[in-house]
Every structure is written in structure tokens, then in C-alpha cells.
Design an enzyme around this catalytic site. Structure first.
Site, PDB file in Angstrom:
ATOM      1  N   GLY A  59      33.871  38.523  29.445  1.00 30.26           N
ATOM      2  CA  GLY A  59      34.504  37.202  29.423  1.00 30.26           C
ATOM      3  C   GLY A  59      35.932  37.202  29.947  1.00 30.26           C
ATOM      4  O   GLY A  59      36.606  36.178  29.929  1.00 30.26           O
ATOM      5  N   ALA A  60      36.407  38.345  30.434  1.00 30.65           N
ATOM      6  CA  ALA A  60      37.793  38.414  30.893  1.00 30.65           C
ATOM      7  C   ALA A  60      37.919  38.100  32.382  1.00 30.65           C
ATOM      8  O   ALA A  60      39.007  38.056  32.935  1.00 30.65           O
ATOM      9  CB  ALA A  60      38.376  39.797  30.600  1.00 30.65           C
ATOM     10  N   LEU A 119      36.496  39.960  34.916  1.00 32.21           N
ATOM     11  CA  LEU A 119      36.628  41.186  35.719  1.00 32.21           C
ATOM     12  C   LEU A 119      35.314  41.563  36.389  1.00 32.21           C
ATOM     13  O   LEU A 119      35.134  42.687  36.845  1.00 32.21           O
ATOM     14  CB  LEU A 119      37.130  42.342  34.846  1.00 32.21           C
ATOM     15  CG  LEU A 119      38.444  42.058  34.118  1.00 32.21           C
ATOM     16  CD1 LEU A 119      38.908  43.293  33.361  1.00 32.21           C
ATOM     17  CD2 LEU A 119      39.512  41.638  35.108  1.00 32.21           C
ATOM     18  N   SER A 120      34.386  40.620  36.395  1.00 33.74           N
ATOM     19  CA  SER A 120      33.124  40.775  37.127  1.00 33.74           C
ATOM     20  C   SER A 120      32.247  41.910  36.625  1.00 33.74           C
ATOM     21  O   SER A 120      31.777  42.752  37.400  1.00 33.74           O
ATOM     22  CB  SER A 120      33.373  40.961  38.623  1.00 33.74           C
ATOM     23  OG  SER A 120      33.895  39.794  39.137  1.00 33.74           O
ATOM     24  N   GLU A 123      42.255  33.232  46.043  1.00 35.52           N
ATOM     25  CA  GLU A 123      41.360  32.751  44.983  1.00 35.52           C
ATOM     26  C   GLU A 123      40.687  31.462  45.423  1.00 35.52           C
ATOM     27  O   GLU A 123      41.325  30.587  46.003  1.00 35.52           O
ATOM     28  CB  GLU A 123      42.190  32.528  43.710  1.00 35.52           C
ATOM     29  CG  GLU A 123      41.453  32.803  42.440  1.00 35.52           C
ATOM     30  CD  GLU A 123      41.063  34.268  42.251  1.00 35.52           C
ATOM     31  OE1 GLU A 123      39.953  34.636  42.688  1.00 35.52           O
ATOM     32  OE2 GLU A 123      41.839  35.028  41.661  1.00 35.52           O
ATOM     33  N   HIS A 124      39.397  31.379  45.136  1.00 39.93           N
ATOM     34  CA  HIS A 124      38.578  30.226  45.533  1.00 39.93           C
ATOM     35  C   HIS A 124      38.558  30.054  47.050  1.00 39.93           C
ATOM     36  O   HIS A 124      38.430  28.936  47.553  1.00 39.93           O
ATOM     37  CB  HIS A 124      39.057  28.930  44.854  1.00 39.93           C
ATOM     38  CG  HIS A 124      38.669  28.897  43.399  1.00 39.93           C
ATOM     39  ND1 HIS A 124      37.438  28.485  42.970  1.00 39.93           N
ATOM     40  CD2 HIS A 124      39.353  29.261  42.288  1.00 39.93           C
ATOM     41  CE1 HIS A 124      37.373  28.587  41.648  1.00 39.93           C
ATOM     42  NE2 HIS A 124      38.523  29.062  41.209  1.00 39.93           N
ATOM     43  N   THR A 125      38.701  31.146  47.755  1.00 35.17           N
ATOM     44  CA  THR A 125      38.600  31.075  49.214  1.00 35.17           C
ATOM     45  C   THR A 125      37.293  31.685  49.708  1.00 35.17           C
ATOM     46  O   THR A 125      36.886  31.427  50.825  1.00 35.17           O
ATOM     47  CB  THR A 125      39.774  31.812  49.895  1.00 35.17           C
ATOM     48  OG1 THR A 125      39.879  33.105  49.305  1.00 35.17           O
ATOM     49  CG2 THR A 125      41.077  31.073  49.719  1.00 35.17           C
ATOM     50  N   ASP A 126      36.626  32.507  48.859  1.00 31.97           N
ATOM     51  CA  ASP A 126      35.448  33.232  49.390  1.00 31.97           C
ATOM     52  C   ASP A 126      34.334  32.286  49.833  1.00 31.97           C
ATOM     53  O   ASP A 126      33.790  32.406  50.923  1.00 31.97           O
ATOM     54  CB  ASP A 126      34.954  34.350  48.450  1.00 31.97           C
ATOM     55  CG  ASP A 126      34.468  33.905  47.089  1.00 31.97           C
ATOM     56  OD1 ASP A 126      34.666  32.716  46.722  1.00 31.97           O
ATOM     57  OD2 ASP A 126      33.889  34.742  46.359  1.00 31.97           O
ATOM     58  N   ASP A 181      33.097  39.311  44.560  1.00 35.36           N
ATOM     59  CA  ASP A 181      33.002  40.248  43.434  1.00 35.36           C
ATOM     60  C   ASP A 181      32.129  41.451  43.778  1.00 35.36           C
ATOM     61  O   ASP A 181      32.498  42.603  43.531  1.00 35.36           O
ATOM     62  CB  ASP A 181      32.430  39.535  42.200  1.00 35.36           C
ATOM     63  CG  ASP A 181      33.252  38.319  41.810  1.00 35.36           C
ATOM     64  OD1 ASP A 181      34.402  38.206  42.276  1.00 35.36           O
ATOM     65  OD2 ASP A 181      32.741  37.474  41.052  1.00 35.36           O
TER      66      ASP A 181
END
Ligand code: GLA
Length: 390
Positions: free
Chosen positions: A125-126, A128-129, A38-41, A175
Site C-alpha cells: 500500500g506504499a 512501491l509496486s 509522474e502520470h506521464t507513462d 512499474d
């Protein structure tokens, strides 16, 4: 008939009513989860996403003129415009689609006019792109409809540009890549620097993935995302003075970050440390998948949550609460917040035969603590964007 088929037929019926003709193509564009990374892309690192059975279905047909008419079935709205004058719509949702058309045209492709009805079951808003599902589904549909000849990777990049430039959200590539390249019962290990990808098996008779939706989306979301990106860039700038070959945090190691801790503002150090560790976690966790060791994989999920909560600081009270609820639960191998943060869902790896009890326990605890009804979604990993045959 499956729910998917009957919903696709319903969309086709709306299409007939609205446009007086048959759709010539049906496409499904799935949402995504991210197992780890997460937050690596945007740091050029590794991610581990998968496309899921929450999806948007598109019914399309070409038109003889330069118009595009688009109906959003879920909200009962229609947008109509011309391909020759594309500008953002105050309705919001058309922009993900218009962005794709705009980027196609800017890249020199010539899609014709089209009619479209779309809708689906991706909770909004969840995290899930649903936006990537919209972008990728339309890019895929127009590519087929007009035989434009884009490769899958070109469509991924185009979808990301639509989001960055037209919608104005500064996301990484994960995503759109996941929505396009997903494969049933597999996770994608994507190297966001080289864009090389590899599939790892993710299937278990005994464990399932369940999303628990906090139902909150704290503001500050976008600005915090951009601040995190800047903090990472600041870190790169400092490390570069010593190793000019470092262009992205992905090129650095945790040891190097530690060695230059004194030169970094505290927050910058924390962010850099998290990112370099998270990239290693993805590598290690993929080995566990090959060894079919889901328990070890689950531990990595908890480690990621810890990093996101304390080092990267993108979690929130509600997400932490949901993860904490699972810590002493024998039915749960791993849990963590998923996506950008500040709300959205936690992802949980839960024993299949007790999922109902798990969901009941979580809902009760969450509503007691926050007075919010917890929505939970079991997810299945499916193929990426594809033609839908009914
Ligand atoms: C959002 C962005 C992605 C990625 C995640 C964090 O979902 O759209 O590109 O940066 O946050 O991993």
C-alpha cells in the site's frame, strides 16, 4: 550474512518443508521508485524510475504435472491450481501470479507446473509496486525454469498485460519496466512511446533517498486514475483536430496546449499542461544528473509536486503536509509525492549525515498533525529482476 541472504534461506527452508524438495531457482523482483515523470507513462511520455532494495524473493522448482502451488510466506497462505484452468482467486495475491501464467499461455508459451514460495520486504500500500515485482519476478523465474526464450522487454509487457487484463488495474508500463530493467546507482529514463531507455547516474556520497509513508490510501484512487487518463485523451482529441499527428499527449507541447486552452474544459487544460511540462522536467533533470547538480534536480522534484497538487490534482492533505514540512529544511534538496497519488509515500532527497534527525522531525510533525505514526524507508537503487545466488 546479509538480511537478503538470510531471508532467502528462510524461504528455501519453507519450500523444503512445504514441498519436500529443494528449490531449483531463486529470483529477486524489486519494487520501484520514480524520481520524476509522474502520470506521464500512459501519455507516452518520459519517466525516471529505478528499482530498489525493497524486493520480493521467489524460491521455485518445476513439477512433473500441470499443477502450480504457491505459498505467500508473508501472509502464511497457499494457493494451488492447475495450469489448464486459470481463474481469478478470491485470495487476491495469487492473481498477480496467475495473470502472468495466463498471459504466458495466451502468448503461446508453455510453462510446466511449478512449486513456489515467495515473500519480501516491500511495504504494501506504499506505492512501491509490489504488484510489478510479483509479476516480473514470476515471469523471469518461469522464463528461466522452462527456458521459454522471452526477452526482457517481452516479460515487461507480459507483466503489464497481467496487471491490466487479469488483475484489472489499468496501469502504464513504468512499474514493470523499472522492476525488470533497473540498474544499480542509476535511474532509467524511459520513453514510454518508443520504449527506448537510457540510464543516468544517480549516486551521491552526500545525499540519500528516503520515503515517508503517509499510511493512507484514500479511496477513489482507481477511479481517479482512470478519470485522469480520460481527461488526457479528451485533450488529445481536441489537439488532434489541429494536428492530426498527435496521438498521445507526449506528441504535444505546452505551447500548443496553451494555444487551445479556450477549447478545453478547465480540468482538461490543467491535466494537459501538467503532462507536457512534466515531460520537459524529466529531460532537464537528466541534464542536471549528468552535471551532478542534485540541488537543481531537487528543485524539479518540488515543481513536480506543485503540478501534481494543483494541476493534475492527485495529491492529498497528508502528502502535501509531508512535502511542506521539508520546504525550509536545509537538509532536504527535494521532495514530492510519488506514484499514482491520493496516499502512499513522498520521496525525499536528504543529506546523508542528518537522516536520523530528518526522520525524527518528520515523524513528530506527522503524528502531531494526523495522529498517525510515520513510517520512513531509506532506499538504495539496485539492479532489476535477477537470479539470486546464495
Ligand atoms: C501508478 C501506475 C503507473 C503510473 C503511475 C503514475 O503507479 O501503476 O503506471 O501511471 O501510477 O505515474
Amino acid at each position: 550474512m546479509s538480511n537478503q541472504q538470510s531471508y532467502a534461506q528462510q524461504l528455501a527452508a519453507v519450500f523444503r518443508t512445504e514441498f519436500n524438495q529443494e528449490p531449483t531457482l531463486l529470483v529477486r523482483g524489486p519494487g520501484r521508485i520514480n524520481l520524476l515523470g509522474e502520470h506521464t507513462d500512459y501519455n507516452g511520455g518520459l519517466v525516471l524510475p529505478a528499482s530498489i532494495d525493497k524486493e520480493i524473493i521467489f524460491a521455485l522448482a518445476p513439477r512433473p504435472d500441470r499443477m502450480c502451488r504457491m505459498v505467500a510466506e508473508n501472509v502464511g497462505q497457499m494457493f494451488s491450481g492447475t495450469l489448464d484452468e486459470i481463474s481469478p482467486s478470491p485470495l487476491g495475491w495469487p492473481n498477480y501470479l496467475l495473470g502472468v501464467v495466463d498471459e504466458l499461455q495466451k502468448a503461446g508459451y508453455q510453462p510446466g507446473g511449478f512449486d513456489l514460495v515467495f515473500g519480501g520486504n516491500i511495504p504494501s500500500g506504499a506505492g512501491l509496486s509490489s504488484s510489478a515485482a510479483l509479476e516480473c519476478g514470476l515471469a523471469f523465474g518461469l522464463n528461466k525454469l522452462f527456458d521459454l526464450g522471452l526477452s526482457t522487454l517481452e516479460m515487461v509487457k507480459l507483466g503489464q498485460r497481467a496487471e491490466n487484463l487479469f488483475v484489472g488495474v489499468n496501469c502504464g508500463i513504468m512499474d514493470q519496466f523499472a522492476s525488470m530493467f533497473g540498474r544499480e546507482q542509476s535511474v532509467i529514463q524511459l520513453d514510454c512511446k518508443s520504449l527506448h531507455h537510457e540510464y543516468f547516474p544517480f549516486q551521491s556520497a552526500d545525499y540519500v533517498l528516503i520515503l515517508c509513508d503517509t499510511g493512507v490510501k484514500h479511496s477513489l484512487d482507481d477511479s481517479a486514475y482512470n478519470t485522469r487518463r480520460q481527461e488526457c485523451e479528451t485533450g488529445v482529441g481536441i489537439l488532434q483536430q489541429y494536428k492530426p499527428e498527435i496521438r498521445l499527449l507526449r506528441d504535444a507541447t505546452t505551447e500548443l496546449v496553451d494555444a487551445h486552452r479556450a477549447e478545453m474544459p478547465g480540468k482538461v487544460y490543467q491535466r494537459c499542461r501538467y503532462v507536457t511540462e512534466e515531460i520537459q522536467r524529466v529531460r532537464k533533470a537528466c541534464q542536471y544528473l549528468l552535471e551532478n547538480d542534485l540541488a537543481a534536480f531537487g528543485k524539479k522534484m518540488y515543481e513536480t509536486h506543485h503540478g501534481l497538487q494543483h494541476e493534475y490534482e492527485v495529491s492529498c492533505t497528508e502528502l502535501d503536509f509531508l512535502v511542506d514540512q521539508t520546504r525550509d529544511d536545509d537538509a532536504v534538496l527535494g521532495a514530492r509525492m510519488m506514484g499514482g497519488g491520493f496516499g502512499g509515500c513522498t520521496l525525499n532527497l536528504v543529506a546523508r549525515d542528518v537522516t536520523d534527525a530528518f526522520v525524527a522531525r518528520m515523524s513528530q510533525a506527522y503524528s502531531k498533525a494526523f495522529n498517525i505514526e510515520l513510517k520512513s524507508y531509506p532506499v538504495r537503487i539496485t539492479d532489476g529482476t535477477s537470479v539470486l545466488l546464495i
